[in-house]
Write a protein that holds these residues in place. Structure first.
Motif, PDB file in Angstrom:
ATOM      1  N   SER A  75       0.884  -1.346   0.093  1.00 40.48           N
ATOM      2  CA  SER A  75      -0.046  -0.036   0.120  1.00 40.48           C
ATOM      3  C   SER A  75       0.903   1.223   0.022  1.00 40.48           C
ATOM      4  CB  SER A  75      -0.743  -0.059   1.096  1.00 40.48           C
ATOM      5  OG  SER A  75      -1.349   1.188   1.562  1.00 40.48           O
ATOM      6  N   TYR A  76       0.442   2.219  -0.853  1.00 36.79           N
ATOM      7  CA  TYR A  76       1.258   3.435  -0.869  1.00 36.79           C
ATOM      8  C   TYR A  76       0.457   4.522  -1.435  1.00 36.79           C
ATOM      9  CZ  TYR A  76       1.731   1.285  -5.479  1.00 36.79           C
ATOM     10  OH  TYR A  76       1.446   0.741  -6.862  1.00 36.79           O
TER      11      TYR A  76
ATOM     12  N   GLU B 235       3.617   7.634  -5.320  1.00 36.46           N
ATOM     13  CA  GLU B 235       4.943   6.852  -5.131  1.00 36.46           C
ATOM     14  C   GLU B 235       5.036   5.699  -5.965  1.00 36.46           C
ATOM     15  OE1 GLU B 235       5.268   7.913  -0.165  1.00 36.46           O
ATOM     16  OE2 GLU B 235       3.851   6.327  -0.907  1.00 36.46           O
ATOM     17  N   GLU B 236       4.180   5.760  -7.082  1.00 31.04           N
ATOM     18  CA  GLU B 236       4.275   4.696  -8.098  1.00 31.04           C
ATOM     19  C   GLU B 236       5.663   4.268  -8.751  1.00 31.04           C
ATOM     20  OE1 GLU B 236       2.443   1.351  -9.639  1.00 31.04           O
ATOM     21  OE2 GLU B 236       1.282   3.041  -8.916  1.00 31.04           O
ATOM     22  N   THR B 237       6.351   5.106  -8.797  1.00 31.00           N
ATOM     23  CA  THR B 237       7.704   4.592  -9.286  1.00 31.00           C
ATOM     24  C   THR B 237       8.625   3.734  -8.299  1.00 31.00           C
ATOM     25  OG1 THR B 237       7.809   6.687 -10.863  1.00 31.00           O
ATOM     26  CG2 THR B 237       9.943   5.814 -10.293  1.00 31.00           C
ATOM     27  N   ASP B 238       8.685   4.251  -7.154  1.00 30.01           N
ATOM     28  CA  ASP B 238       9.445   3.644  -6.015  1.00 30.01           C
ATOM     29  C   ASP B 238       8.615   2.150  -5.847  1.00 30.01           C
ATOM     30  OD1 ASP B 238      11.365   5.394  -5.459  1.00 30.01           O
ATOM     31  OD2 ASP B 238      10.642   6.044  -3.679  1.00 30.01           O
TER      32      ASP B 238
ATOM     33  N   GLY C 169      -3.004   4.427  -3.176  1.00 26.59           N
ATOM     34  CA  GLY C 169      -4.357   5.177  -2.384  1.00 26.59           C
ATOM     35  C   GLY C 169      -3.874   5.731  -1.138  1.00 26.59           C
ATOM     36  N   ASP C 170      -4.920   6.396  -0.587  1.00 19.86           N
ATOM     37  CA  ASP C 170      -4.400   7.264   0.731  1.00 19.86           C
ATOM     38  C   ASP C 170      -5.277   6.489   1.893  1.00 19.86           C
ATOM     39  OD1 ASP C 170      -3.904   9.043   2.903  1.00 19.86           O
ATOM     40  OD2 ASP C 170      -4.127  10.704   1.329  1.00 19.86           O
ATOM     41  N   VAL C 171      -4.300   6.199   2.968  1.00 13.37           N
ATOM     42  CA  VAL C 171      -4.759   5.231   4.018  1.00 13.37           C
ATOM     43  C   VAL C 171      -5.588   6.332   5.019  1.00 13.37           C
ATOM     44  CG1 VAL C 171      -3.039   3.343   3.926  1.00 13.37           C
ATOM     45  CG2 VAL C 171      -2.900   5.572   5.391  1.00 13.37           C
ATOM     46  N   ARG C 172      -5.736   7.565   4.842  1.00  5.06           N
ATOM     47  CA  ARG C 172      -6.600   8.564   5.764  1.00  5.06           C
ATOM     48  C   ARG C 172      -7.907   8.205   5.171  1.00  5.06           C
ATOM     49  NH1 ARG C 172      -4.426  14.409   4.595  1.00  5.06           N
ATOM     50  NH2 ARG C 172      -3.982  13.386   2.524  1.00  5.06           N
TER      51      ARG C 172
ATOM     52  N   ILE D 186      -8.099  -2.418   1.013  1.00  2.79           N
ATOM     53  CA  ILE D 186      -6.706  -3.005   1.236  1.00  2.79           C
ATOM     54  C   ILE D 186      -6.729  -4.438   1.646  1.00  2.79           C
ATOM     55  CG2 ILE D 186      -4.520  -3.024   2.265  1.00  2.79           C
ATOM     56  CD1 ILE D 186      -4.720   0.152   2.095  1.00  2.79           C
ATOM     57  N   VAL D 187      -7.313  -4.621   2.717  1.00  2.75           N
ATOM     58  CA  VAL D 187      -7.538  -6.024   3.462  1.00  2.75           C
ATOM     59  C   VAL D 187      -8.287  -6.862   2.438  1.00  2.75           C
ATOM     60  CG1 VAL D 187      -8.426  -7.092   5.275  1.00  2.75           C
ATOM     61  CG2 VAL D 187      -7.309  -5.011   5.656  1.00  2.75           C
TER      62      VAL D 187
END
Length: 291
Positions: A76-77, A81-84, A104-107, A115-116
């Motif tokens: 998850s990111y 941050e897709e490149t990394d 996506g944003d975990v907020r 995610i789960v």
């Protein structure tokens, strides 16, 4: 045998001119995630792991270590941050394991639940949850300079997401599963310039201990790793140039740590080696006290 003081470069590392959340590729002095050094021994064979903040830094090092120990991983990111993240996926796949990506944003509570759900659907379950995603921003001016917007972002990223993800994952976890949270030396040696971040890390320590008690009768262990100054993209993108130049120099070992030096703690907590360990916090701090 290696002298720990000299294993990696000392202070004055060059992280480049970056903005949050930062990028590994943009760092002239690249962190070591164990790409060349980590050797697995099958301690996590067949397990399924979720790693938030899995694109870079500690998250990438944990993903590499878990894959080489035999686990499939969901990363998850943030979309930026897709490149990394793609680089991390390549290391997982080179280890012969599967990597599922979820930008996506975990907020967002619904995103945490998604995610789960995706891990259950694509990997076949959740055996390990690594709550690693975090946000920090140094505010040298102290509390009067911290905006409500920033405070809310730090709380949602560091604490709310950890709660939402754990709550969603537990019903899918079998006895022997493990939740591992990323705390920080900031929970114990709190900095005024990181007041909001330190507050969340202290909360993570308390959350870890309470959840460990809650889940013990289900055979699910809950522990935390408390890193000290670790060289990741978060550092040059959220700290002043002066702080970056001296980053890690105040530790007894005299330097910043590398993500590769933290990942083994996450492997230990996830493995059967830690079968009698729950509710604990393991400091990886270069000698700074965690107590």
């Amino acid at each position: 045998m290696t002298d720990p003081r000299d294993r990696y470069p000392g202070p004055e590392l060059d992280g480049g001119d970056q903005r949050p959340p930062g990028s590994t590729r943009a760092m002239p002095d690249r962190p070591d995630h164990g790409e060349e050094s980590y050797r697995g021994t099958g301690r996590l064979t067949g397990r399924k792991a979720i790693i938030t903040g899995g694109d870079s830094g500690i998250g990438r090092a944990v993903a590499i270590a878990y894959a080489r120990e035999g686990a499939d991983v969901l990363l998850s990111y943030l979309p930026s941050e897709e490149t990394d993240a793609r680089d991390t996926v390549s290391y997982v796949e080179k280890a012969g394991r599967r990597a599922v990506t979820v930008p996506g944003d975990v907020r967002d509570e619904a995103h945490c639940e998604a995610i789960v759900d995706l891990a259950v659907r694509e990997l076949g379950g959740v055996d390990i949850l690594v709550n690693n995603a975090a946000y920090q921003m140094m505010v040298p001016g102290g509390i009067t300079e911290i905006t409500t917007e920033q405070f809310d972002r730090v709380m949602k990223t560091n604490l709310y997401a950890l709660f939402w993800l754990s709550r969603a994952a537990v019903p899918h976890m079998r006895p022997g599963s493990s939740i591992i949270n990323t705390a920080s030396i900031q929970a114990y040696l709190s900095s005024s310039a990181l007041l909001d971040y330190a507050t969340t890390k202290g909360g993570i320590v308390a959350f870890t201990k309470a959840l460990a008690e809650d889940l013990a009768d289900k055979g699910i262990r809950v522990n935390a790793v408390a890193p000290g100054p670790i060289w990741t993209p978060l550092i040059p993108s959220t700290m002043t140039d002066e702080k970056v130049a001296s980053f890690g120099s105040d530790t007894p070992l005299g330097r910043a740590g590398q993500p590769a030096e933290v990942a083994p703690a996450y492997v230990y907590f996830a493995s059967d080696d830690a079968s009698y360990t729950t509710g604990e916090v393991l400091g990886v701090t270069g000698g700074k006290p965690v107590s």
